[in-house]
Write a protein that holds these residues in place. Structure first.
Motif, PDB file in Angstrom:
ATOM      1  N   TRP A  28     -15.509  -3.507  30.535  1.00 36.41           N
ATOM      2  CA  TRP A  28     -15.242  -4.989  30.675  1.00 36.41           C
ATOM      3  C   TRP A  28     -14.309  -5.320  29.328  1.00 36.41           C
ATOM      4  O   TRP A  28     -14.350  -4.675  28.599  1.00 36.41           O
ATOM      5  CB  TRP A  28     -16.381  -5.365  30.837  1.00 36.41           C
ATOM      6  N   VAL A  47     -15.583 -19.063  34.430  1.00 37.38           N
ATOM      7  CA  VAL A  47     -15.235 -18.983  35.981  1.00 37.38           C
ATOM      8  C   VAL A  47     -13.776 -19.428  35.881  1.00 37.38           C
ATOM      9  O   VAL A  47     -13.049 -18.842  36.883  1.00 37.38           O
ATOM     10  CB  VAL A  47     -16.214 -19.584  36.655  1.00 37.38           C
ATOM     11  N   GLU A  50      -8.033 -18.104  33.542  1.00 40.83           N
ATOM     12  CA  GLU A  50      -7.254 -16.928  33.982  1.00 40.83           C
ATOM     13  C   GLU A  50      -6.422 -16.545  32.587  1.00 40.83           C
ATOM     14  O   GLU A  50      -5.485 -17.290  32.029  1.00 40.83           O
ATOM     15  CB  GLU A  50      -6.314 -17.788  34.867  1.00 40.83           C
ATOM     16  N   PHE A  54      -5.345 -12.617  36.102  1.00 38.73           N
ATOM     17  CA  PHE A  54      -6.967 -12.023  36.543  1.00 38.73           C
ATOM     18  C   PHE A  54      -7.712 -13.455  36.513  1.00 38.73           C
ATOM     19  O   PHE A  54      -7.754 -14.209  35.400  1.00 38.73           O
ATOM     20  CB  PHE A  54      -7.583 -10.940  35.390  1.00 38.73           C
ATOM     21  N   MET A  55      -8.592 -13.735  37.414  1.00 38.08           N
ATOM     22  CA  MET A  55      -9.403 -14.770  37.573  1.00 38.08           C
ATOM     23  C   MET A  55     -10.771 -14.377  37.712  1.00 38.08           C
ATOM     24  O   MET A  55     -11.446 -15.138  38.199  1.00 38.08           O
ATOM     25  CB  MET A  55      -8.941 -15.711  38.529  1.00 38.08           C
ATOM     26  N   ASP A  56     -11.389 -13.198  37.313  1.00 39.41           N
ATOM     27  CA  ASP A  56     -12.850 -12.808  37.686  1.00 39.41           C
ATOM     28  C   ASP A  56     -13.502 -12.788  36.293  1.00 39.41           C
ATOM     29  O   ASP A  56     -14.489 -12.049  35.989  1.00 39.41           O
ATOM     30  CB  ASP A  56     -12.642 -11.496  38.422  1.00 39.41           C
ATOM     31  N   TRP A  57     -13.428 -13.930  35.276  1.00 41.84           N
ATOM     32  CA  TRP A  57     -13.964 -14.081  33.927  1.00 41.84           C
ATOM     33  C   TRP A  57     -15.255 -14.610  34.241  1.00 41.84           C
ATOM     34  O   TRP A  57     -15.469 -15.360  35.276  1.00 41.84           O
ATOM     35  CB  TRP A  57     -13.204 -14.693  33.018  1.00 41.84           C
ATOM     36  N   LYS A  58     -16.009 -14.163  33.290  1.00 43.90           N
ATOM     37  CA  LYS A  58     -17.475 -14.946  33.603  1.00 43.90           C
ATOM     38  C   LYS A  58     -18.195 -14.958  32.109  1.00 43.90           C
ATOM     39  O   LYS A  58     -17.834 -14.120  31.122  1.00 43.90           O
ATOM     40  CB  LYS A  58     -18.441 -14.122  34.129  1.00 43.90           C
ATOM     41  N   ARG A 121     -14.849  -9.818  31.494  1.00 44.06           N
ATOM     42  CA  ARG A 121     -14.365  -9.460  32.869  1.00 44.06           C
ATOM     43  C   ARG A 121     -14.722  -8.006  33.254  1.00 44.06           C
ATOM     44  O   ARG A 121     -14.110  -7.186  32.320  1.00 44.06           O
ATOM     45  CB  ARG A 121     -13.061  -9.823  33.673  1.00 44.06           C
ATOM     46  N   TYR A 122     -15.104  -7.429  34.330  1.00 49.18           N
ATOM     47  CA  TYR A 122     -15.267  -6.121  34.787  1.00 49.18           C
ATOM     48  C   TYR A 122     -13.849  -5.351  35.313  1.00 49.18           C
ATOM     49  O   TYR A 122     -13.389  -6.508  35.806  1.00 49.18           O
ATOM     50  CB  TYR A 122     -16.411  -5.690  35.585  1.00 49.18           C
ATOM     51  N   PHE A 123     -13.609  -4.377  34.881  1.00 51.20           N
ATOM     52  CA  PHE A 123     -12.559  -3.752  35.790  1.00 51.20           C
ATOM     53  C   PHE A 123     -12.679  -2.385  35.913  1.00 51.20           C
ATOM     54  O   PHE A 123     -13.637  -1.579  35.525  1.00 51.20           O
ATOM     55  CB  PHE A 123     -11.121  -4.046  35.041  1.00 51.20           C
TER      56      PHE A 123
END
Length: 123
Positions: A28, A47, A50, A54-58, A121-123
């Motif tokens: 992450w 949330v 960007e 990438f738009m999958d941040w938390k 974010r995970y990847f």
């Protein structure tokens, strides 16, 4: 005997760092978001954040923010403030968990107070 936790702080990517942890799936990225925000604002900003498509941040949970403190802040990496950072973990409808970066402890704080945030974010 409990298994040892394997943690590693990886390369600097712009303002963030890659974190690898055997107890989480994958790697992450930790990203700095400036200023202080209340919990609702912090959650929304993470949330909606960007970076490079990438738009999958938390907002990190209490374990993730504790790892960020242990891996990055304690080794003086990541430009952290010595104040408090929000986690997504809620204690009830009015309180959420914060990580104190000055001493490593966690507390339950009113969601309407302003604290720092780091998006992951995970990847």
């Amino acid at each position: 005997m409990a298994p040892r936790m394997i943690l590693q702080a990886g390369p600097l990517l712009q303002q963030g760092r890659i974190i690898t942890n055997a107890h989480f799936t994958g790697e992450w990225l930790v990203q700095l978001l400036l200023n202080k925000y209340n919990w609702e604002e912090a959650k929304k900003l993470c949330v909606e954040y960007e970076e490079e498509g990438f738009m999958d941040w938390k907002l990190p949970n209490r374990k993730e923010i504790q790892l960020i403190h242990s891996l990055l802040h304690k080794s003086q990496k990541g430009n952290f403030s010595s104040s408090s950072y929000w986690s997504i973990t809620q204690d009830d409808s009015n309180y959420a968990v914060i990580q104190h970066f000055i001493n490593g402890s966690q507390d339950s704080y009113p969601k309407d107070t302003n604290n720092h945030i780091r998006a992951i974010r995970y990847f």
